[in-house]
Design an enzyme around this catalytic site. Structure first.
Site, PDB file in Angstrom:
ATOM      1  CB  THR A  86      -0.927   0.026   1.240  1.00 50.61           C
ATOM      2  OG1 THR A  86      -0.132  -0.211   2.429  1.00 50.61           O
ATOM      3  CG2 THR A  86      -1.998  -1.033   1.162  1.00 50.61           C
ATOM      4  NE  ARG A 154      10.791  -5.061  16.096  1.00 47.43           N
ATOM      5  CZ  ARG A 154      11.652  -5.389  17.056  1.00 47.43           C
ATOM      6  NH1 ARG A 154      12.459  -4.499  17.560  1.00 47.43           N
ATOM      7  NH2 ARG A 154      11.718  -6.634  17.507  1.00 47.43           N
ATOM      8  CB  ALA A 255      19.929  11.022  18.188  1.00 46.57           C
ATOM      9  CB  CYS A 263       6.239   1.094   7.646  1.00 45.95           C
ATOM     10  SG  CYS A 263       5.977  -0.588   7.073  1.00 45.95           S
TER      11      CYS A 263
END
Ligand SMILES: NC(=O)c1ccc[n+]([C@@H]2O[C@H](COP(=O)([O-])OP(=O)(O)OC[C@H]3O[C@@H](n4cnc5c(N)ncnc54)[C@H](O)[C@@H]3O)[C@@H](O)[C@H]2O)c1
Length: 440
Positions: A86, A154, A255, A263
């Site tokens: 998508t 993930r 960081a 995604c």
């Protein structure tokens, strides 16, 4: 239970193989005939740790098969999962649902007996309603229910995430469908994984809210890192100091060069668009997305600064191309924007990535690829670490220094200690670690 998985990419293939491993009989379908041929021959179309063995075991046990014939695979299945892509719709950032609706139409043609159609793809609120409408229109006699079951795995840890999820979200408005979904996930139920049963629309929104929240957390710590550089503070200590607070949590507080991947960028965009369409704009996510876009250029500027302001005519060695370690996925990887900015500034790029170079060749031009970190550094004018593969965490710094024309290391993942690098006489620039010698 007989299950059909429509789409055999990162999510469909892992989910299909894991469901087969739970004992179900799973047929993985794809429109990409080459992908299916490769899978039939035992070759994985993607790199995901542990996947090759999991697939081979389940194929051997006759629980997992591959085909391009969707209609045949849907016949007799009690559940059909839609796990197609998508992506962002070109131009406006909405989710492009073309593949989902194509799949729905094709599934409708094969339905016989009560079947649960499950959207595992990440889809905007209301997509389940449209899938239901399409199937009813295509096959008015079909007996089916549409369920939302977003996936949270993930890449790089996908199998473990699927088998040991933090939660399973199920948007089910039909009792028979609830029974089928409970049966499919019974092994996780027995493991006491939390189940969130809710409405289909709530489930669809939950996935976007989760990704937008994680993207916000990353962006928050990245901006704190920028401030750390200005005030002489250390972002890793700040992250630890706030992350130990259970209300905040330590994850997603690293960081770095900004989020990327298949995604977060597209899902934040899609959520922004949905919220605007419904007159309830989510301004915090709009800001997160804008800040993250700018961040990649700021990372390129960090490299410029490390080289005295210009990279023209310089050769930069880049270690790590994929958007994160342990995957070959290059979709929206920060490396793409950073490398392009360096090339625009006149630099030549040497590159090495343990798994991502085949995909990188399709999205990045004019790179010279190497097959280990050291040859990549030879005669380069600086080293930039973009992705924190384990293989880059313990480089022989003396050897690297002897290969580079100047001892400059820009570490966009903070995998080295500034003091260590100073001891090795490197000019070192990390992210958000106060004493950085490099000013933006
Ligand atoms: N990749 C991730 O880490 C991740 C995690 C959670 C959720 N998701 C979501 O899962 C969905 C799939 O993502 P992905 O990364 O696996 O994508 P992908 O591009 O790797 O795989 C999608 C596959 O679907 C196939 N396909 C497209 N149309 C089809 C059709 N009509 N019939 C059969 N096959 C078809 C494509 O050929 C491709 O192989 C997306 O909505 C994504 O947002 C992805």
């Amino acid at each position: 239970m007989q299950i059909t998985m429509v789409g055999s990419g990162y999510v469909g293939l892992v989910s299909g193989a894991c469901l087969a491993d739970f004992g179900h009989t799973v047929s993985c379908i794809d429109t990409d005939a080459q992908k299916i041929e490769a899978l039939k021959a035992g070759k994985m179309p993607i790199y995901e740790p542990g996947l090759q063995d999991l697939v081979a075991n389940n194929v051997r046990q006759h629980r997992l098969s591959f085909s391009t014939d969707l209609v045949a695979a849907v016949r007799g299945a009690q559940a059909v999962f839609i796990a197609v892509g998508t992506p962002s719709r070109r131009g406006d950032g909405h989710a492009d649902l073309t593949f989902v609706y194509q799949a729905a139409r094709a599934i409708a043609a094969g339905l016989d007996g009560f079947t649960v159609v499950v959207t595992k793809s990440t889809v905007p609120v209301g997509t389940g309603d449209e899938v239901e409408r399409i199937i009813r229109e295509t096959n008015p006699n079909a007996d089916f229910a549409v369920v939302s079951n977003p996936e949270f795995l993930r890449e790089g840890a996908a199998i473990d995430d699927f088998k040991r999820p933090d939660r399973i979200v199920l948007g089910v408005d039909d009792k028979r469908a609830e029974a089928v979904m409970t049966e499919i996930y019974r092994p996780l139920y027995l493991n006491q994984a939390p189940f969130v049963f809710t409405s289909r629309r709530t489930s669809e929104l939950t996935k976007y809210a989760a990704n937008a929240f994680l993207a916000t957390k990353i962006t928050f710590i990245n901006e704190i890192a920028d401030l750390c550089e200005q005030v002489g503070a250390n972002v890793q200590d700040v992250a630890r100091g706030i992350g130990l607070d259970k209300r905040i949590g330590s994850k997603f507080l690293h960081a770095g060069p900004g989020y990327g991947g298949s995604c977060f960028p597209k899902d934040t965009q899609a959520l922004i668009k949905t919220a605007q369409d419904f007159g309830a704009p989510i301004r915090i996510v709009e800001t997160v997305s804008a800040v993250n876009d700018q961040r990649k250029r700021a990372m390129a500027r960090k490299v410029f600064a490390a080289l005295g302001g210009s990279v023209r005519g310089k050769t930069i060695a880049v270690l790590g191309l994929t958007f994160k370690p342990n995957t070959d996925d290059m979709r929206d990887s920060p490396a793409i924007s950073i490398i392009t900015a360096l090339q625009d500034g006149g630099a030549r790029i040497n590159a090495f990535d343990p798994e991502g170079m085949d995909q990188a060749r399709q999205v990045l031009d004019d790179l010279t690829y190497f097959y280990d970190p050291y040859s990549c550094c030879e005669k380069a004018d600086a080293l930039v670490i973009v992705t924190e593969w384990d293989a880059f965490r313990a480089l022989d710094l003396n050897r690297i220094k002897s290969l580079l024309t100047a001892p400059i290391l820009v570490d966009l993942r903070n995998i080295y200690e500034p003091d260590d690098l100073a001891r090795h006489d490197f000019l070192y620039a990390g992210v958000g670690r106060g004493s950085s010698p490099v000013k933006k």
